[in-house]
Write a protein that holds these residues in place. Structure first.
Motif, short mmCIF file in Angstrom:
data_model
loop_
_atom_site.label_atom_id
_atom_site.label_comp_id
_atom_site.label_asym_id
_atom_site.label_seq_id
_atom_site.Cartn_x
_atom_site.Cartn_y
_atom_site.Cartn_z
N ASP A 33 0.82 -1.22 0.00
CA ASP A 33 0.00 0.00 0.00
C ASP A 33 0.85 1.26 0.00
O ASP A 33 0.31 2.36 0.15
CB ASP A 33 -0.91 0.02 1.24
CG ASP A 33 -2.07 -0.95 1.08
OD1 ASP A 33 -2.47 -1.20 -0.07
OD2 ASP A 33 -2.55 -1.46 2.11
N PRO A 35 2.68 4.48 -1.20
CA PRO A 35 2.50 5.34 -2.36
C PRO A 35 3.74 5.32 -3.25
O PRO A 35 4.86 5.18 -2.74
CB PRO A 35 2.31 6.74 -1.75
CG PRO A 35 2.75 6.67 -0.35
CD PRO A 35 2.80 5.23 0.06
N ASN A 58 -3.19 -1.00 -5.85
CA ASN A 58 -2.71 0.16 -5.09
C ASN A 58 -3.39 1.43 -5.62
O ASN A 58 -3.38 1.69 -6.82
CB ASN A 58 -1.19 0.26 -5.27
CG ASN A 58 -0.56 1.30 -4.35
OD1 ASN A 58 -1.14 2.34 -4.09
ND2 ASN A 58 0.62 0.99 -3.87
N ARG A 60 -2.72 4.52 -4.36
CA ARG A 60 -1.94 5.70 -3.94
C ARG A 60 -0.82 5.97 -4.94
O ARG A 60 0.30 6.29 -4.56
CB ARG A 60 -1.32 5.46 -2.57
CG ARG A 60 -2.35 5.28 -1.46
CD ARG A 60 -1.67 4.71 -0.21
NE ARG A 60 -2.63 3.97 0.59
CZ ARG A 60 -3.41 4.53 1.50
NH1 ARG A 60 -3.31 5.80 1.74
NH2 ARG A 60 -4.28 3.81 2.14
#
Ligand code: IMP
Ligand code: MG
Length: 180
Positions: A33, A35, A58, A60
């Motif tokens: 997860d 970024p 994901n 982000r």
């Protein structure tokens, strides 16, 4: 217009879509997860980058692009790579994944990853959809490869062009030698 033979399909759209999904799984497994910035290499990498982005779980990721040119209008690399980073904001202090259409000599990917490191990226990884056999001039090793090409052909489609043609084809094809 004279009728030319249709270009030969090397990687069809379904096969590409399946491979893109499995690359996305591997990339998701790596970043979790966290970024990161997905940096597409224009122009050829734009189709792969947008399909790959949509296949990732994901949510982000930041999208960024670098414009690279080495070919001019011909089918041979000029050996010099011109780069234009279109968005510095998404690079400094971030993990960056370079998304490139095809690796031939490796000069483009080498130049792009170097520029991103200079731009302050904390980690730079790369994914290429196609890797051609032979030709390697720069020392680069992509983290993910879509297809190892067994045939050393000039290809077009799925973002790649041959003399400004076929970029928007959904399949990757081998255009006829004499096609314009
Ligand atoms: P490299 O710098 O020699 O690794 O070449 C990579 C760049 O050349 C890619 O980003 C493509 O834009 C272009 N390129 C290499 N091979 C092909 C091809 O077969 N068709 C279209 N473009 C290609
Ligand atoms: Mg390219």
């Amino acid at each position: 217009m004279p009728t030319a033979p249709p270009p030969r399909v090397l990687y069809g759209r379904r096969r590409i879509a399946t491979r893109v999904r499995s690359l996305a799984k591997g990339i998701d497994a790596h970043y979790g997860d966290r970024p990161f910035t997905l940096c597409g290499v224009l122009t050829g990498g734009v189709v792969f980058a947008s399909d790959l982005a949509r296949a990732l779980r994901n949510d982000r990721i930041e999208l960024s692009f670098v414009k690279a040119s080495s070919y001019g209008t011909g089918r041979r690399s000029t050996g010099r790579v011109r780069l234009e980073l279109l968005d510095r904001g998404g690079i400094a202090g971030r993990e960056v994944l370079v998304v490139e259409d095809i690796l031939e000599t490796g000069r483009t990917l080498h130049a792009v990853t170097g520029a991103l490191r200079l731009g302050g990226a904390v980690d730079v990884r790369s994914v290429v959809l196609l890797r051609k056999p032979g030709h390697r001039a720069a020392d680069v090793d992509p983290d993910w490869v879509g297809f190892e090409m067994t045939e050393d052909a000039f290809v077009a489609g799925y973002g790649l062009d041959a003399g400004d043609r076929w970029r928007n084809l959904p399949d990757i094809v081998v255009p006829p030698e004499d096609a314009r």
